[in-house]
Design a protein around this motif. Structure first.
Motif, short mmCIF file in Angstrom:
data_model
loop_
_atom_site.label_atom_id
_atom_site.label_comp_id
_atom_site.label_asym_id
_atom_site.label_seq_id
_atom_site.Cartn_x
_atom_site.Cartn_y
_atom_site.Cartn_z
N CYS A 199 29.41 42.03 48.78
CA CYS A 199 30.37 40.92 48.91
C CYS A 199 30.85 40.89 50.36
O CYS A 199 31.14 41.95 50.93
CB CYS A 199 31.58 41.14 48.01
SG CYS A 199 31.20 41.16 46.25
N PRO A 200 30.97 39.72 50.97
CA PRO A 200 31.41 39.64 52.37
C PRO A 200 32.93 39.80 52.55
O PRO A 200 33.41 39.82 53.68
CB PRO A 200 30.96 38.24 52.80
CG PRO A 200 30.89 37.45 51.54
CD PRO A 200 30.55 38.40 50.43
N ILE A 201 33.67 39.88 51.43
CA ILE A 201 35.13 40.01 51.51
C ILE A 201 35.58 41.11 50.56
O ILE A 201 35.06 41.22 49.44
CB ILE A 201 35.82 38.68 51.09
CG1 ILE A 201 35.46 37.55 52.08
CG2 ILE A 201 37.34 38.83 50.98
CD1 ILE A 201 35.76 36.16 51.56
N VAL A 202 36.57 41.92 51.01
CA VAL A 202 37.21 42.88 50.11
C VAL A 202 38.70 42.55 50.09
O VAL A 202 39.35 42.53 51.14
CB VAL A 202 37.00 44.34 50.58
CG1 VAL A 202 37.84 45.30 49.73
CG2 VAL A 202 35.53 44.73 50.50
N CYS A 203 39.22 42.25 48.92
CA CYS A 203 40.63 41.89 48.80
C CYS A 203 41.10 42.22 47.40
O CYS A 203 40.66 41.59 46.44
CB CYS A 203 40.81 40.40 49.10
SG CYS A 203 42.51 39.81 48.92
N GLY A 204 41.95 43.23 47.27
CA GLY A 204 42.42 43.63 45.94
C GLY A 204 43.80 44.25 46.00
O GLY A 204 44.44 44.27 47.05
N SER A 205 44.22 44.79 44.86
CA SER A 205 45.60 45.28 44.76
C SER A 205 45.76 46.78 44.96
O SER A 205 46.87 47.25 45.21
CB SER A 205 46.17 44.94 43.39
OG SER A 205 45.63 45.82 42.41
N ALA A 233 41.93 49.21 40.78
CA ALA A 233 42.02 50.37 39.88
C ALA A 233 42.76 51.53 40.54
O ALA A 233 43.83 51.93 40.09
CB ALA A 233 40.64 50.79 39.41
N PHE A 234 42.18 52.07 41.61
CA PHE A 234 42.77 53.26 42.24
C PHE A 234 42.40 53.32 43.72
O PHE A 234 41.57 52.54 44.20
CB PHE A 234 42.34 54.54 41.52
CG PHE A 234 40.87 54.59 41.25
CD1 PHE A 234 39.98 54.99 42.24
CD2 PHE A 234 40.35 54.21 40.02
CE1 PHE A 234 38.62 55.02 42.01
CE2 PHE A 234 38.98 54.23 39.78
CZ PHE A 234 38.12 54.64 40.78
N GLY A 235 42.98 54.26 44.43
CA GLY A 235 42.79 54.36 45.88
C GLY A 235 41.53 55.13 46.27
O GLY A 235 40.84 55.71 45.43
N GLY A 264 44.93 43.75 37.68
CA GLY A 264 43.57 43.21 37.59
C GLY A 264 43.45 42.12 36.53
O GLY A 264 42.80 41.10 36.76
N TYR A 265 44.10 42.33 35.39
CA TYR A 265 43.99 41.33 34.32
C TYR A 265 44.71 40.04 34.73
O TYR A 265 44.20 38.93 34.52
CB TYR A 265 44.56 41.87 33.00
CG TYR A 265 43.93 41.20 31.80
CD1 TYR A 265 42.83 41.76 31.17
CD2 TYR A 265 44.40 39.97 31.33
CE1 TYR A 265 42.21 41.14 30.10
CE2 TYR A 265 43.80 39.34 30.26
CZ TYR A 265 42.71 39.93 29.64
OH TYR A 265 42.10 39.30 28.59
N VAL A 297 34.33 35.43 37.32
CA VAL A 297 34.83 36.81 37.43
C VAL A 297 33.85 37.78 36.79
O VAL A 297 33.47 37.63 35.63
CB VAL A 297 36.23 36.95 36.78
CG1 VAL A 297 36.74 38.38 36.92
CG2 VAL A 297 37.23 35.97 37.39
N VAL A 298 33.46 38.78 37.58
CA VAL A 298 32.65 39.88 37.07
C VAL A 298 33.56 41.11 37.17
O VAL A 298 34.21 41.30 38.20
CB VAL A 298 31.39 40.10 37.95
CG1 VAL A 298 30.55 41.27 37.44
CG2 VAL A 298 30.55 38.83 38.01
N ALA A 299 33.65 41.89 36.10
CA ALA A 299 34.62 42.99 36.14
C ALA A 299 34.12 44.25 35.46
O ALA A 299 33.22 44.21 34.62
CB ALA A 299 35.93 42.54 35.48
N ALA A 300 34.74 45.36 35.88
CA ALA A 300 34.47 46.65 35.23
C ALA A 300 35.79 47.32 34.91
O ALA A 300 36.77 47.17 35.65
CB ALA A 300 33.65 47.54 36.17
N ASP A 301 35.81 48.04 33.81
CA ASP A 301 36.97 48.88 33.48
C ASP A 301 36.47 49.98 32.58
O ASP A 301 35.52 49.77 31.81
CB ASP A 301 38.07 48.04 32.80
CG ASP A 301 39.42 48.75 32.85
OD1 ASP A 301 39.55 49.82 32.22
OD2 ASP A 301 40.32 48.28 33.55
#
Ligand code: NAD
Length: 355
Positions: A253-259, A238-240, A185-186, A199-203
C-alpha cells in the motif's frame, strides 16, 4: 535506570512514586511537559514484572502524550500514570480512591483518564477523590468512549494522505487494509464503509471478523497475511511496533495511516517507508481524536465544537506533509519538529505581572 539523568535528557518535569500500604497502591505518575498546559494522560494498570519496567513504560508514555497534545494544538501537556497490579485480580474501590488522592495532591498539574487495564468504573472511583479527571461517561457530563473520535481523526488524516499520494478527492472505491477490528478499527471500518471504500481486514478475534463481514462487507484475511495485501492504505489498528525492517518490505500500500500507538519499532522505520515511497501518517497525528475529545471536557463538552476540532486533524496532517517536503525530512521527523517548535515558542512567552 538512572531516573534523573533520563529526565534531564528528555526534559521531564516530575515523577511521583505513590505508595499506600493500607490499600496496596503502588503507582508512578510521570509529568513530562506542562509548557502548553496541564499534563493529560491515561492511568494504565498492568502487572509489571519489575519497578523498572513500570517506570520505563510511564516515562515513555508521558512523553508521547506531550507530542500528541501539542501537534493537535491543545493547551495541554503530557503525562501518564501506571498502577502496578493485575487488573483482573487487584482492583478495589479503595485502591482507586487512594490513587485519586495522589492525583488530587498534584493540584491539577496532571489530569487522569482511562487507559489499558482501566474501566469507566475505575475512573468513577478515582473521581470520588479528585476533580482532575476526564473521560467520564456521557451521563456524567463526560465525553464518553474515545474510540469513535479516534477513528474519525484517522479518517481525516487518511483523506489528506489519499489526496496527496493518489490525487483522489475521496476514499470511494479505494482499498483500505485494516489490521485489528477492535474499538477503533471497527469504528474506522464503519466510517470507511460509509465513504464507499473497500475494507480488507484481519483480527485474531474470529467473531469480530464474522460480524464485520456481515455488517460492513469486510473481506477477511489471515492476520499473518495482512502486510501482503495489495491496497491503497494500510491502517494499523491493533498494537505498536508493527512497522519494522521485516514488515515494511512486504507492504503493498502506498499509504500507512492508522490508530495504533508507537507504530514504528525504531526511528529508522520512517526512513525505510520513505525510501519505498510510502506516505506515513505519524501515529500521534492521526490518532489524536481521543485526546482532543477528552481535552474538550475541560471547558464543557459540546458535540458540535468537538466535531470541528476533530476535523482539524486533516489540516495538521497537510501541514506535516508540507513540512516534510520543504525541509526534506520524513513525516515522522516533520511532526516532531512542529511539536518541538511549538513548545519552544511557548517557553519564550514571558508572564505579565499586573501588580
Ligand atoms: P482494542 O484492544 O479494542 O483492539 C485491538 C484489536 O486488535 C482487537 O480486536 C484484537 O483482537 C486485534 N488484534 C490483536 N492482535 C492482532 C493481530 N496479530 N492481528 C490483527 N489483529 C489483532 O484496542 P483499540 O482501543 O481499538 O486500540 C487499537 C490501537 O489504537 C492501540 O494501539 C491503541 O493504543 C491505539 N489507540 C486507541 C485509542 C482509543 O481511543 N481506543 C486512541 C488512540 C490510540
Amino acid at each position: 535506570m538512572n531516573t534523573l539523568e533520563y529526565m534531564a535528557r528528555y526534559n521531564y518535569e516530575q515523577v511521583v512514586f505513590c505508595y499506600d500500604g493500607g490499600t496496596g497502591l503502588r503507582a508512578i505518575i510521570a509529568i513530562h511537559d506542562t509548557t502548553l498546559g496541564p499534563a493529560l494522560g491515561g492511568v494504565r494498570m498492568r502487572p509489571y514484572a519489575t519497578e523498572d519496567e513500570a517506570l520505563t513504560d510511564v516515562l515513555r508514555l508521558a512523553r508521547a502524550m506531550t507530542y500528541k497534545a501539542a501537534i493537535a494544538g491543545l493547551a495541554q501537556g503530557g503525562g501518564k500514570a501506571v498502577i502496578i497490579g493485575d487488573p483482573a485480580t487487584d482492583k478495589t474501590e479503595a485502591l482507586f480512591h487512594s490513587m485519586g488522592r495522589y492525583v488530587q495532591a498534584l493540584g491539577g498539574r496532571y489530569i487522569a483518564t482511562e487507559d489499558v487495564g482501566i474501566t469507566v468504573r475505575d475512573i468513577e472511583w478515582l473521581s470520588a477523590e479528585t476533580e482532575h479527571v476526564v473521560g467520564l461517561p456521557v451521563s456524567q457530563g463526560g465525553s464518553g468512549d474515545p474510540s469513535p473520535p479516534t477513528a474519525f481523526t484517522v479518517l481525516q488524516a487518511m483523506k489528506v494522505c489519499v489526496q496527496e499520494k493518489l490525487a483522489a478527492d475521496s476514499l470511494k472505491g479505494r482499498t483500505v487494509v485494516v489490521q485489528g477490528l477492535g474499538k477503533v478499527g471497527y469504528n474506522l471500518a464503519h466510517l470507511l464503509h460509509d465513504e464507499g471504500a473497500i475494507v480488507v481486514a484481519a483480527d485474531v478475534n474470529a467473531e469480530l471478523l464474522r460480524q464485520a463481514r456481515r455488517e460492513l462487507r469486510v473481506t477477511a484475511v489471515d492476520p499473518d497475511d495482512i502486510y501482503d495485501v495489495v491496497g491503497d492504505v494500510f491502517a494499523p489498528c491493533a498494537f505498536g511496533g508493527i512497522l519494522n525492517s521485516k514488515t515494511i518490505p512486504r507492504l503493498k500500500c502506498p499509504i500507512v495511516c492508522g490508530s495504533a500507538n508507537n507504530q514504528l519499532l525504531e526511528d529508522a522505520d520512517a526512513k525505510r517507508m520513505e525510501k519505498r515511497g510510502i506516505l506515513y501518517a505519524p501515529d500521534y497525528v492521526a490518532n489524536g481524536g481521543g485526546v482532543i475529545n477528552l481535552s474538550l471536557e475541560l471547558t464543557g463538552y459540546d458535540l458540535d465544537a468537538a466535531r470541528d476540532k476533530l476535523r482539524t486533524v486533516g489540516d495538521t496532517m497537510a501541514k506535516v506533509i508540507q513540512r516534510s517536503k520543504s525541509d526534506k525530512m520524513t513525516t515522522a521527523e516533520a511532526a516532531d519538529r512542529i511539536v518541538e517548535e511549538r513548545i519552544a515558542a511557548a517557553r519564550k512567552v514571558k508572564p505579565i505581572y499586573l501588580e
